[in-house]
Design a protein around this motif. Structure first.
Motif, PDB file in Angstrom:
ATOM      1  N   ALA A 216      30.182  42.172  44.041  1.00 36.65           N
ATOM      2  CA  ALA A 216      30.897  43.433  44.190  1.00 36.65           C
ATOM      3  C   ALA A 216      31.554  43.525  45.563  1.00 36.65           C
ATOM      4  CB  ALA A 216      29.949  44.601  43.965  1.00 36.65           C
ATOM      5  N   TYR A 217      30.840  43.128  46.587  1.00 39.62           N
ATOM      6  CA  TYR A 217      31.405  43.154  47.941  1.00 39.62           C
ATOM      7  C   TYR A 217      32.634  42.244  48.037  1.00 39.62           C
ATOM      8  CZ  TYR A 217      27.247  45.506  49.908  1.00 39.62           C
ATOM      9  OH  TYR A 217      26.245  46.400  50.218  1.00 39.62           O
ATOM     10  N   LEU A 218      32.530  41.047  47.474  1.00 37.67           N
ATOM     11  CA  LEU A 218      33.652  40.105  47.526  1.00 37.67           C
ATOM     12  C   LEU A 218      34.845  40.614  46.723  1.00 37.67           C
ATOM     13  CD1 LEU A 218      31.667  36.754  47.189  1.00 37.67           C
ATOM     14  CD2 LEU A 218      32.915  37.542  49.219  1.00 37.67           C
ATOM     15  N   ALA A 219      34.553  41.254  45.590  1.00 39.43           N
ATOM     16  CA  ALA A 219      35.626  41.818  44.782  1.00 39.43           C
ATOM     17  C   ALA A 219      36.347  42.927  45.536  1.00 39.43           C
ATOM     18  CB  ALA A 219      35.065  42.347  43.469  1.00 39.43           C
ATOM     19  N   GLY A 227      43.783  36.201  47.702  1.00 43.10           N
ATOM     20  CA  GLY A 227      43.249  34.839  47.765  1.00 43.10           C
ATOM     21  C   GLY A 227      41.745  34.791  47.809  1.00 43.10           C
ATOM     22  N   THR A 228      41.114  35.960  48.050  1.00 47.44           N
ATOM     23  CA  THR A 228      39.646  36.024  48.008  1.00 47.44           C
ATOM     24  C   THR A 228      39.194  35.923  46.562  1.00 47.44           C
ATOM     25  OG1 THR A 228      39.645  37.484  49.943  1.00 47.44           O
ATOM     26  CG2 THR A 228      37.629  37.387  48.624  1.00 47.44           C
ATOM     27  N   HIS A 229      38.317  34.999  46.277  1.00 46.67           N
ATOM     28  CA  HIS A 229      37.876  34.800  44.898  1.00 46.67           C
ATOM     29  C   HIS A 229      36.451  34.287  44.897  1.00 46.67           C
ATOM     30  CE1 HIS A 229      38.824  34.514  40.623  1.00 46.67           C
ATOM     31  NE2 HIS A 229      38.129  33.387  40.603  1.00 46.67           N
ATOM     32  N   VAL A 265      34.616  43.276  34.140  1.00 49.53           N
ATOM     33  CA  VAL A 265      34.645  41.865  33.747  1.00 49.53           C
ATOM     34  C   VAL A 265      36.053  41.310  33.520  1.00 49.53           C
ATOM     35  CG1 VAL A 265      32.342  41.924  32.726  1.00 49.53           C
ATOM     36  CG2 VAL A 265      34.334  42.473  31.306  1.00 49.53           C
ATOM     37  N   ASP A 266      37.005  42.194  33.278  1.00 49.47           N
ATOM     38  CA  ASP A 266      38.358  41.717  32.992  1.00 49.47           C
ATOM     39  C   ASP A 266      39.290  41.793  34.204  1.00 49.47           C
ATOM     40  OD1 ASP A 266      37.784  41.181  30.306  1.00 49.47           O
ATOM     41  OD2 ASP A 266      38.090  43.298  29.783  1.00 49.47           O
ATOM     42  N   ASN A 267      38.747  42.146  35.377  1.00 51.03           N
ATOM     43  CA  ASN A 267      39.609  42.304  36.546  1.00 51.03           C
ATOM     44  C   ASN A 267      39.953  40.988  37.236  1.00 51.03           C
ATOM     45  OD1 ASN A 267      39.561  45.005  36.042  1.00 51.03           O
ATOM     46  ND2 ASN A 267      38.315  45.569  37.808  1.00 51.03           N
ATOM     47  N   GLY A 268      39.271  39.909  36.850  1.00 53.45           N
ATOM     48  CA  GLY A 268      39.640  38.599  37.370  1.00 53.45           C
ATOM     49  C   GLY A 268      39.226  38.312  38.791  1.00 53.45           C
ATOM     50  N   GLY A 443      35.051  39.656  36.088  1.00 52.87           N
ATOM     51  CA  GLY A 443      35.419  40.333  37.328  1.00 52.87           C
ATOM     52  C   GLY A 443      34.400  41.387  37.661  1.00 52.87           C
ATOM     53  N   VAL A 444      34.183  41.624  38.947  1.00 53.98           N
ATOM     54  CA  VAL A 444      33.265  42.650  39.389  1.00 53.98           C
ATOM     55  C   VAL A 444      34.003  43.568  40.321  1.00 53.98           C
ATOM     56  CG1 VAL A 444      31.102  43.098  40.597  1.00 53.98           C
ATOM     57  CG2 VAL A 444      31.328  41.074  39.194  1.00 53.98           C
ATOM     58  N   GLY A 445      33.943  44.859  40.046  1.00 61.51           N
ATOM     59  CA  GLY A 445      34.676  45.825  40.854  1.00 61.51           C
ATOM     60  C   GLY A 445      33.939  46.201  42.107  1.00 61.51           C
ATOM     61  N   ALA A 446      34.354  47.284  42.733  1.00 60.92           N
ATOM     62  CA  ALA A 446      33.752  47.733  43.985  1.00 60.92           C
ATOM     63  C   ALA A 446      32.304  48.119  43.762  1.00 60.92           C
ATOM     64  CB  ALA A 446      34.538  48.931  44.537  1.00 60.92           C
ATOM     65  N   PRO A 447      31.459  47.945  44.777  1.00 60.05           N
ATOM     66  CA  PRO A 447      30.042  48.271  44.614  1.00 60.05           C
ATOM     67  C   PRO A 447      29.831  49.742  44.366  1.00 60.05           C
ATOM     68  CG  PRO A 447      30.573  47.858  46.927  1.00 60.05           C
ATOM     69  CD  PRO A 447      31.779  47.479  46.129  1.00 60.05           C
ATOM     70  N   ALA A 448      28.865  50.051  43.484  1.00 62.06           N
ATOM     71  CA  ALA A 448      28.504  51.440  43.263  1.00 62.06           C
ATOM     72  C   ALA A 448      27.892  52.001  44.532  1.00 62.06           C
ATOM     73  CB  ALA A 448      27.493  51.519  42.117  1.00 62.06           C
ATOM     74  N   SER A 449      28.080  53.283  44.767  1.00 63.69           N
ATOM     75  CA  SER A 449      27.592  53.887  45.995  1.00 63.69           C
ATOM     76  C   SER A 449      26.090  53.853  46.111  1.00 63.69           C
ATOM     77  CB  SER A 449      28.065  55.352  46.077  1.00 63.69           C
ATOM     78  OG  SER A 449      27.540  56.096  45.001  1.00 63.69           O
TER      79      SER A 449
END
Length: 453
Positions: A216-219, A227-229, A265-268, A443-449
């Motif tokens: 999540a942090y990397l996403a 370019g971050t993947h 999961v679909d955010n790539g 894909g993993v989105g932003a971390p939950a709070s």
């Protein structure tokens, strides 16, 4: 135990959440604790992940006996419904608790050995009548020997993360590539750490809450740094329980962390590679290539984050007669309750002195260390452990046998606890807890709070 031994302190190894709770319960019982902490402050290990938010609330991570000690000082418990970071936990609870305990806690005091006075592990004669001897090394190099009536080892497992290798040993090339490998969730708000990962490919190895957090942090970083993947590497397959218990988890933040990953999961932001057990790390110019036991080799990456759990350091207990499970390195009576090879779903039941005793009387491994290599540990579990043990040392067997804790149930297969989930639960072939190995884009989105370890 003779009168002179009974007058000795109980040594507690580690001034983390469980160690300080143990000292609090001993004091409540009229016993004298001496807490020995290798670091220079309370919660040294917790401070190592100060940027990560717990998925247990303040109401679940404050020990009742510790709270009683703090109350007369004017300490105010944080909102019980909110979620602290590791830094919050250390500064707002562990630090003031250590200050209340004052001279009963020593910092920069590393335990290097524990034995019976005048008895190595072979000698039977009068063994249980002898006090423990605890060898301590101070930061200035001073060595000393402390005698104790009992020893509670709450030193945790933070200092001994598991290596990359699928066989439990370091992968070939792992030590050589150590400058590109981290065994912790990265603190990406630190500019120096952020620079290490932005615009680069990073392999994340592991399947528990810490791996979710790192992904999540990397996403989130990828949104600002093209370019971050991430390449998410799992030793098991993808199944319905891969992302945790979701809405069935009675620790909502733990469920939310997995749901946040699943929802994106679909955010790539990452490619997931399953059924991959790393055997070697090879150099490819300035990058690294991970090779599996089955011969597969992944595309080069710039960094590797290993989050496959931790294991106990038992080296300084070698002269004691410990009864440990041969697989988990947990107390033999506790191991069946927490074995990830069997208990892939459900609750780890509260337990105490009975499950934590050893052939060597009055030595106890508690907290994360009591779980050996198993996941699912919660702070509440550790607090109940030391409550029971303190009662037993004080001679109150009725209280020691009593269960005073109800744990939240979870729908997590393989379970994620307060800390990390080792990627070692049993493999499945029918898609239950673990599906047949496959490769997919995820894909993993932003971390939950409220996510975190």
């Amino acid at each position: 135990m003779n009168a002179s031994t009974a007058a000795l302190p109980t040594v507690v190894i580690g001034a983390g959440p469980i160690g300080l709770a143990a000292a609090s319960h001993l004091i409540e019982r009229g016993l004298e604790p001496l807490v020995l902490e290798a670091g220079d402050s309370a919660g040294s290990a917790v401070r190592g992940w100060s940027h990560v938010r717990l998925f247990s609330t303040w109401g679940e991570v404050v020990d009742p006996a510790a709270e009683k000690l703090l109350a007369p000082t004017g300490w105010v418990k944080p909102d019980a419904s909110t979620y602290p970071t590791g830094g919050d936990w250390a500064e707002q609870y562990l630090k003031p608790l250590a200050e209340v305990l004052a001279g009963k806690v020593r910092f920069d005091a590393r335990v290097t050995g524990v034995s019976r006075l005048g008895r190595d592990r072979v000698v039977d004669a009068d063994r249980e009548q002898q006090p423990f001897t605890v060898h301590v090394l101070s930061a200035d190099g001073t060595q000393e020997r402390i005698t104790a009536r009992a020893v509670i080892d709450a030193s945790g497992t933070w200092s001994t993360p598991s290596p990359i290798g699928g066989d439990g040993l370091p992968a070939l090339g792992e030590r050589t590539a150590s400058h590109r490998i981290s065994y912790r969730v990265p603190h990406l708000k630190d500019p120096a750490v952020r620079a290490r990962y932005e615009g680069r490919r990073t392999a994340v190895i592991g399947s528990g809450a810490s791996a979710f957090t790192a992904l999540a942090y990397l996403a989130d970083l990828a949104k600002d740094a093209p370019g971050t993947h991430a390449v998410w590497i799992l030793r098991r397959g993808i199944g319905g329980s891969t992302f945790g218990g979701g809405e069935a988890d009675q620790l909502p933040a733990r469920g939310a962390l997995g749901l946040a990953a699943k929802a994106a999961v679909d955010n790539g932001y990452a490619d997931a590679v399953t059924g991959f057990r790393t055997a070697a790390i090879e150099k490819s110019g300035e990058q690294l290539v991970l090779a599996a036991e089955d011969g597969r080799r992944l595309d080069p990456v710039d960094e590797v984050i290993v989050l496959t759990g931790f294991r106990p350091d038992l080296s300084f207990l070698d002269e004691l007669r410990l009864g440990l499970d041969e697989r988990l390195q947990a107390p033999a009576e506790l191991a069946p309750l927490i074995d990830p090879n069997v208990h892939s779903c459900g609750t780890v039941y509260p337990h105490g002195v009975n499950e934590l005793s050893h052939p060597e009387k009055d030595i106890y491994l508690v907290g994360m260390k009591s779980y050996g290599r198993a996941p699912t540990f919660l702070a509440m579990t550790g607090y109940e452990q030391v409550r029971s043990i303190a009662a037993a040392i004080a001679g109150d067997q009725e209280a020691a046998q009593r269960v005073e804790l109800t744990l939240p149930e979870t729908g997590v297969c393989g379970g994620a606890g307060l800390f990390d989930e080792p990627d070692t639960a049993k493999d499945g072939a029918d898609g239950g807890c673990c599906a047949t190995p496959a490769t997919l884009r995820i894909g993993v989105g932003a971390p939950a709070s409220t996510g975190g370890c």
